[in-house]
Each structure stands twice: as C-alpha cells, then as structure tokens.
Design an enzyme around this catalytic site. Structure first.
Site, PDB file in Angstrom:
ATOM      1  N   LYS A  22      -2.867  19.150 -32.726  1.00 16.21           N
ATOM      2  CA  LYS A  22      -2.108  18.161 -33.505  1.00 16.21           C
ATOM      3  C   LYS A  22      -2.986  17.085 -34.147  1.00 16.21           C
ATOM      4  O   LYS A  22      -2.500  16.276 -34.930  1.00 16.21           O
ATOM      5  CB  LYS A  22      -1.061  17.496 -32.607  1.00 16.21           C
ATOM      6  CG  LYS A  22      -1.637  16.562 -31.549  1.00 16.21           C
ATOM      7  CD  LYS A  22      -0.531  15.933 -30.732  1.00 16.21           C
ATOM      8  CE  LYS A  22      -1.080  15.021 -29.665  1.00 16.21           C
ATOM      9  NZ  LYS A  22      -0.037  14.440 -28.829  1.00 16.21           N
ATOM     10  N   ASP A  24      -2.106  15.433 -10.288  1.00 18.77           N
ATOM     11  CA  ASP A  24      -3.354  14.706 -10.065  1.00 18.77           C
ATOM     12  C   ASP A  24      -3.177  13.271 -10.550  1.00 18.77           C
ATOM     13  O   ASP A  24      -2.759  13.025 -11.682  1.00 18.77           O
ATOM     14  CB  ASP A  24      -4.489  15.369 -10.859  1.00 18.77           C
ATOM     15  CG  ASP A  24      -5.805  14.621 -10.672  1.00 18.77           C
ATOM     16  OD1 ASP A  24      -6.352  14.653  -9.556  1.00 18.77           O
ATOM     17  OD2 ASP A  24      -6.277  13.983 -11.646  1.00 18.77           O
ATOM     18  N   TRP A  65      -3.227  10.481 -15.987  1.00 18.54           N
ATOM     19  CA  TRP A  65      -4.010   9.369 -16.557  1.00 18.54           C
ATOM     20  C   TRP A  65      -3.169   8.633 -17.618  1.00 18.54           C
ATOM     21  O   TRP A  65      -3.044   7.409 -17.592  1.00 18.54           O
ATOM     22  CB  TRP A  65      -5.302   9.933 -17.151  1.00 18.54           C
ATOM     23  CG  TRP A  65      -6.254   8.949 -17.737  1.00 18.54           C
ATOM     24  CD1 TRP A  65      -6.223   7.586 -17.588  1.00 18.54           C
ATOM     25  CD2 TRP A  65      -7.391   9.229 -18.553  1.00 18.54           C
ATOM     26  NE1 TRP A  65      -7.277   7.018 -18.262  1.00 18.54           N
ATOM     27  CE2 TRP A  65      -8.001   8.011 -18.864  1.00 18.54           C
ATOM     28  CE3 TRP A  65      -7.957  10.410 -19.050  1.00 18.54           C
ATOM     29  CZ2 TRP A  65      -9.154   7.927 -19.663  1.00 18.54           C
ATOM     30  CZ3 TRP A  65      -9.099  10.328 -19.833  1.00 18.54           C
ATOM     31  CH2 TRP A  65      -9.691   9.098 -20.136  1.00 18.54           C
ATOM     32  N   TYR A  81      -5.602   4.869 -12.756  1.00 17.57           N
ATOM     33  CA  TYR A  81      -4.662   5.176 -13.839  1.00 17.57           C
ATOM     34  C   TYR A  81      -3.557   4.104 -13.838  1.00 17.57           C
ATOM     35  O   TYR A  81      -2.507   4.250 -13.207  1.00 17.57           O
ATOM     36  CB  TYR A  81      -4.062   6.580 -13.692  1.00 17.57           C
ATOM     37  CG  TYR A  81      -5.100   7.701 -13.665  1.00 17.57           C
ATOM     38  CD1 TYR A  81      -6.381   7.508 -14.177  1.00 17.57           C
ATOM     39  CD2 TYR A  81      -4.802   8.948 -13.137  1.00 17.57           C
ATOM     40  CE1 TYR A  81      -7.332   8.521 -14.152  1.00 17.57           C
ATOM     41  CE2 TYR A  81      -5.744   9.960 -13.118  1.00 17.57           C
ATOM     42  CZ  TYR A  81      -7.010   9.731 -13.617  1.00 17.57           C
ATOM     43  OH  TYR A  81      -7.949  10.748 -13.582  1.00 17.57           O
ATOM     44  N   ARG A 126      -8.693  15.921 -24.114  1.00 20.87           N
ATOM     45  CA  ARG A 126      -8.046  14.666 -24.484  1.00 20.87           C
ATOM     46  C   ARG A 126      -7.212  14.801 -25.767  1.00 20.87           C
ATOM     47  O   ARG A 126      -7.295  13.993 -26.673  1.00 20.87           O
ATOM     48  CB  ARG A 126      -9.084  13.531 -24.557  1.00 20.87           C
ATOM     49  CG  ARG A 126      -9.738  13.352 -23.165  1.00 20.87           C
ATOM     50  CD  ARG A 126     -10.837  12.362 -23.105  1.00 20.87           C
ATOM     51  NE  ARG A 126     -12.020  12.730 -23.812  1.00 20.87           N
ATOM     52  CZ  ARG A 126     -12.855  13.727 -23.456  1.00 20.87           C
ATOM     53  NH1 ARG A 126     -12.594  14.447 -22.371  1.00 20.87           N
ATOM     54  NH2 ARG A 126     -13.913  13.993 -24.176  1.00 20.87           N
ATOM     55  N   GLN A 167       6.287  17.988 -23.374  1.00 17.41           N
ATOM     56  CA  GLN A 167       4.895  18.405 -23.592  1.00 17.41           C
ATOM     57  C   GLN A 167       4.516  19.576 -22.677  1.00 17.41           C
ATOM     58  O   GLN A 167       3.525  20.247 -22.915  1.00 17.41           O
ATOM     59  CB  GLN A 167       3.932  17.231 -23.413  1.00 17.41           C
ATOM     60  CG  GLN A 167       4.017  16.240 -24.588  1.00 17.41           C
ATOM     61  CD  GLN A 167       2.912  15.209 -24.599  1.00 17.41           C
ATOM     62  OE1 GLN A 167       2.387  14.832 -23.565  1.00 17.41           O
ATOM     63  NE2 GLN A 167       2.574  14.711 -25.780  1.00 17.41           N
TER      64      GLN A 167
HETATM   65  P1  NAP Z   1      -5.776  16.283 -21.741  1.00 18.22           P
HETATM   66  O1  NAP Z   1      -4.912  16.979 -20.782  1.00 18.22           O
HETATM   67  O2  NAP Z   1      -6.990  16.969 -22.193  1.00 18.22           O
HETATM   68  O3  NAP Z   1      -4.910  15.762 -22.986  1.00 18.22           O
HETATM   69  C1  NAP Z   1      -3.814  14.919 -22.743  1.00 18.22           C
HETATM   70  C2  NAP Z   1      -3.113  14.515 -24.017  1.00 18.22           C
HETATM   71  O4  NAP Z   1      -2.797  15.664 -24.772  1.00 18.22           O
HETATM   72  C3  NAP Z   1      -1.798  13.825 -23.770  1.00 18.22           C
HETATM   73  O5  NAP Z   1      -1.946  12.469 -23.512  1.00 18.22           O
HETATM   74  C4  NAP Z   1      -1.047  14.094 -25.049  1.00 18.22           C
HETATM   75  O6  NAP Z   1      -1.506  13.211 -26.075  1.00 18.22           O
HETATM   76  C5  NAP Z   1      -1.580  15.450 -25.451  1.00 18.22           C
HETATM   77  N1  NAP Z   1      -0.679  16.541 -25.108  1.00 18.22           N
HETATM   78  C6  NAP Z   1      -0.497  17.128 -23.898  1.00 18.22           C
HETATM   79  N2  NAP Z   1       0.375  18.137 -24.011  1.00 18.22           N
HETATM   80  C7  NAP Z   1       0.758  18.184 -25.295  1.00 18.22           C
HETATM   81  C8  NAP Z   1       1.637  19.002 -26.036  1.00 18.22           C
HETATM   82  N3  NAP Z   1       2.328  20.003 -25.464  1.00 18.22           N
HETATM   83  N4  NAP Z   1       1.787  18.776 -27.359  1.00 18.22           N
HETATM   84  C9  NAP Z   1       1.110  17.798 -27.978  1.00 18.22           C
HETATM   85  N5  NAP Z   1       0.257  16.972 -27.327  1.00 18.22           N
HETATM   86  C10 NAP Z   1       0.088  17.160 -26.002  1.00 18.22           C
HETATM   87  O7  NAP Z   1      -6.276  14.887 -21.243  1.00 18.22           O
HETATM   88  P2  NAP Z   1      -6.634  14.092 -19.982  1.00 18.22           P
HETATM   89  O8  NAP Z   1      -5.451  13.256 -19.602  1.00 18.22           O
HETATM   90  O9  NAP Z   1      -7.947  13.483 -20.284  1.00 18.22           O
HETATM   91  O10 NAP Z   1      -6.938  15.132 -18.808  1.00 18.22           O
HETATM   92  C11 NAP Z   1      -5.945  15.670 -17.974  1.00 18.22           C
HETATM   93  C12 NAP Z   1      -6.038  15.068 -16.575  1.00 18.22           C
HETATM   94  O11 NAP Z   1      -7.354  15.264 -16.013  1.00 18.22           O
HETATM   95  C13 NAP Z   1      -5.857  13.548 -16.498  1.00 18.22           C
HETATM   96  O12 NAP Z   1      -4.519  13.147 -16.691  1.00 18.22           O
HETATM   97  C14 NAP Z   1      -6.403  13.284 -15.115  1.00 18.22           C
HETATM   98  O13 NAP Z   1      -5.458  13.656 -14.132  1.00 18.22           O
HETATM   99  C15 NAP Z   1      -7.612  14.213 -15.098  1.00 18.22           C
HETATM  100  N6  NAP Z   1      -8.852  13.499 -15.489  1.00 18.22           N
HETATM  101  C16 NAP Z   1      -9.758  13.236 -14.493  1.00 18.22           C
HETATM  102  C17 NAP Z   1     -10.945  12.592 -14.791  1.00 18.22           C
HETATM  103  C18 NAP Z   1     -11.933  12.348 -13.685  1.00 18.22           C
HETATM  104  O14 NAP Z   1     -12.892  11.602 -13.886  1.00 18.22           O
HETATM  105  N7  NAP Z   1     -11.745  12.948 -12.542  1.00 18.22           N
HETATM  106  C19 NAP Z   1     -11.218  12.185 -16.116  1.00 18.22           C
HETATM  107  C20 NAP Z   1     -10.293  12.473 -17.099  1.00 18.22           C
HETATM  108  C21 NAP Z   1      -9.111  13.147 -16.777  1.00 18.22           C
HETATM  109  P3  NAP Z   1      -0.596  12.030 -26.721  1.00 18.22           P
HETATM  110  O15 NAP Z   1      -0.972  10.850 -25.898  1.00 18.22           O
HETATM  111  O16 NAP Z   1      -1.091  11.972 -28.137  1.00 18.22           O
HETATM  112  O17 NAP Z   1       0.831  12.449 -26.583  1.00 18.22           O
END
Ligand code: NAP
Length: 350
Positions: free
Chosen positions: A231, A69, A38, A74, A225, A303
């Site tokens: 952090k 995914d 995303w 996105y 998220r 990350q």
């Molecule tokens: P997440 O994985 O909960 O958090 C992502 C954020 O965490 C990154 O953008 C980054 O933030 C931070 N991060 C990740 N690894 C890190 C690390 N090692 N150290 C520090 N910060 C770190 O968020 P998400 O993107 O919402 O969810 C994951 C995936 O789920 C999405 O990419 C997507 O593929 C899927 N998703 C699906 C739906 C659906 O409706 N089906 C909805 C939401 C998400 P910074 O930007 O601050 O670096």
C-alpha cells in the site's frame, strides 16, 4: 461443518482458521502467525482506538492465531494493558500464548536498555499486573544491555522461570555469542530477530545458531513495517508521530526502489499463485529454514482478514530464486533496521 453440494456430494467446509500452521515453543502449541502489538501501543504508529485494539487482539481466534507479541515499551505499558483487557473480555486466559518483553525503558523521551536484574524482576511483576495474568507464556529480553552482563539478566529471568511466573524464556536482537552467554545460566526457548524479505541479516547470523540448539525464532517486522503490504506509494510521507517518518527505507529516493520491488513481487504473486505481495512475503518468511513464527503488526481486525491466504501452498526453489533476483535488481541501496537500536542509559540518571 458439512455442506451439501450439487450432485449430492458432501464436502467438509472448513472455517479459514483450520489452515493455520502451528509450532511448539517450550512444549506449548503456538500459531505460526503472531499478532504484533507495537502499533497498538499508540506511540510510534499514529493514533489508535483502544476499542479497536482490543477487538484486534480478540479477532485472532477467527484466524487460528493464539500468539500475541507485546512489550512494556509499546506505549509504555499501554499495549500490555490492551492485551490484558482482551484476555479478560475473552475469559479464557489459556487460549492465548502471550509473549512479552522487558529490558527497554523510556528516559527523557529516548528508548534505553536496562537489563539490570532488579529492573527485570520489577518489569516482570509490572507486566503480570498489566496483563492481569498469573503467568507469562514467553518472557523476552527486548534488547541486550551493553551496560549489564547478559548472564546477570539471564539469571533474573531464570528465577522468574523457576518460580512459574514465566513459562519460557527468550531474547531479541541478540547475537549468537550473547545467546551462548545467556544459555550458560538459563534455558533459552526463543529468539526474536528482524527477518522479512528486505531484512535478512539474521539468516546468516542468529538463525543458524537457533536451528543448531532447537531455539524457536519469532521474526519481527514480517511486513517490513508495512512496505510489504503493497500500500505504500513512492512519494508517501508520514507524520512525525509515525516511526516510518524516521525509517531510512521510507525516505526518497530510496523509498522508490523498495516500492518498485514490492510492485514486481506483487506481480509475481498474482501471476504465479493468484495472491498478493502480502501473502507472498509471509509465505516466504514461514518457509525460511528455522523460522517458527512471523510477527504481523495489525492495528485493526480487518488487517488480519486475509490470514488464510498464506496457507495451503508453498514457494518452490525457482520461486525463491526469482524473488531474490527481483529484490537484488530493484533495490540498489538497501538499508537495514539498525536505526531502531536503543540508546544507553545515563549511568547516574536511570
Ligand atoms: P509489520 O508487521 O512489518 O507492519 C505493520 C504495519 O503494516 C501496520 O502498522 C499497518 O500499517 C500495516 N498493515 C498490517 N496489516 C495490513 C494489511 N492487511 N493491510 C494494510 N496494511 C497492513 O510491522 P511491525 O509492527 O514493525 O512488526 C510486527 C511486530 O514485530 C511488532 O508489532 C512487534 O510485536 C514485533 N517487533 C519487535 C521488535 C523487537 O525489537 N523485538 C521490533 C519491531 C517489531 P498502518 O499503520 O499504516 O495501518
């Protein structure tokens, strides 16, 4: 690889990826950590560099990850194009397990649902082209469309499955009833609900249905998220082009409650396992009954650096109770991810 230690002892030195756990989706081996793209889409998480995004998609193999995914929405195709470029650079398409999604479009700046069969058929063709592949491993309906019968959407997806363009079918954000309607006309291999330490509604609703029917569960927003990375500061603000500026969890005074919970969880992880909250959150998620894959949104290769910290240990029943207690004590005003629900398309406009 073998390493000779002092005293002449020979030990197997395993690269970190050997600790990865795997599951099966529709008969294919899939890593239990999936890279979420995303943020890589570049629309809702601030600016991203394409080179860094491609490198992130290619870095997955260093950690034993094969699952990515993605979705049209996105970055309106940008994330899929990046994944396609990463696969082309890598050269072996079969090394990747690509899950993408359709059924969400952008209209006048708003995200709206569109599960009409002709739209889904077109979306599948467009995804294949952007990803530069002949088949998609898992095609998911991103969000149910209240203006289209789910059976009609499922029918279009079944045709793509039968033609071999898509190797497994999934839904996301669907209720058990909607999955039942889908399964009446098409096979259903996976469901993608939100599940993380702070968002657990699916545990009671859709996960039991998936367990009963052998449907894989890919948990979205595994790190809530970014909250569960540890952090985020209690007074942190985000630019307008960052989805967290609109996320009710990230607004004061509620944000302070979540950050306090994260701090207490981090302390627990350090004291009991020598780990950090990020590892605890992902271990917790992977140990949830019925959860197949945790989707971890990473923007940069580094990350993903600590993926190996999640494997080789388990939380006990006492740990899980203590974790639940911390979350309940610290978060007095919990809120879910409902703000992400897309809108309806204007009937005449789209
Ligand atoms: P997440 O994985 O909960 O958090 C992502 C954020 O965490 C990154 O953008 C980054 O933030 C931070 N991060 C990740 N690894 C890190 C690390 N090692 N150290 C520090 N910060 C770190 O968020 P998400 O993107 O919402 O969810 C994951 C995936 O789920 C999405 O990419 C997507 O593929 C899927 N998703 C699906 C739906 C659906 O409706 N089906 C909805 C939401 C998400 P910074 O930007 O601050 O670096």
């Amino acid at each position: 690889m073998f390493v000779r230690l002092h005293f002449g002892v020979v030990q197997t030195q395993r690269p970190s990826w050997t600790t990865m756990e795997y599951t099966q989706i529709g008969g294919t081996r899939v890593s239990r950590i999936g890279l979420g793209t995303w943020a890589i889409g570049g629309f809702e998480w601030g600016a991203v560099q394409e080179r860094e995004s491609i490198d992130t998609c290619r870095a997955i193999f260093e950690h034993g990850i094969n699952c990515i995914d993605t979705a049209f929405i996105y970055g309106d195709g940008h994330a899929e194009r990046v994944v396609g470029k990463a696969m082309a650079e890598h050269g072996r398409r079969e090394d990747f397990y690509i899950a993408t999604k359709g059924g969400l479009l952008r209209h006048k700046g708003n995200v709206v649902t569109d599960g009409r069969p002709a739209s889904i058929q077109q979306e599948i063709e467009d995804s294949l082209r952007r990803l530069q592949v002949e088949y998609i491993d898992l095609y998911q309906l991103h969000w149910p469309d209240p203006q289209t019968l789910i059976a009609q959407t499922a029918n279009a997806m079944r045709e793509a499955f039968e033609s071999g363009k898509v190797r497994a079918l999934g839904v996301s954000n669907c209720s058990a009833q909607q999955m039942e309607e889908f399964r009446a006309v098409a096979p259903l291999h996976a469901n993608q609900p939100p599940i993380n330490l702070f968002e657990r509604a699916a545990e009671q609703t859709t996960v039991p249905y998936c367990r009963q029917h052998g449907i894989a569960v890919l948990a979205w927003s595994a790190l809530c998220r970014s909250l569960l990375t540890g952090k985020i500061q209690p007074n942190q603000s985000f630019p307008q082009n960052d989805i967290r500026s609109a996320d009710p969890k990230f607004q004061p005074p509620r944000l302070a409650q979540y950050v306090a919970a994260v701090e207490a969880l981090d302390q627990y992880a350090k004291e009991h396992y020598g780990k950090r909250v990020l590892h605890l959150a992902l271990r917790w998620l992977l140990d949830q009954p019925g959860v197949s894959v945790a989707l971890w949104g990473a923007k940069r290769p580094e990350q993903l650096a600590t993926v190996a910290e999640i494997f080789g240990w388990k939380l006990t029943a006492d740990d899980r109770k203590a974790i639940d207690q911390i979350v309940q004590e610290k978060i007095k005003d919990p809120v879910g991810p409902e703000y992400l629900r897309p809108g309806l398309r204007e009937r005449a406009a789209v």
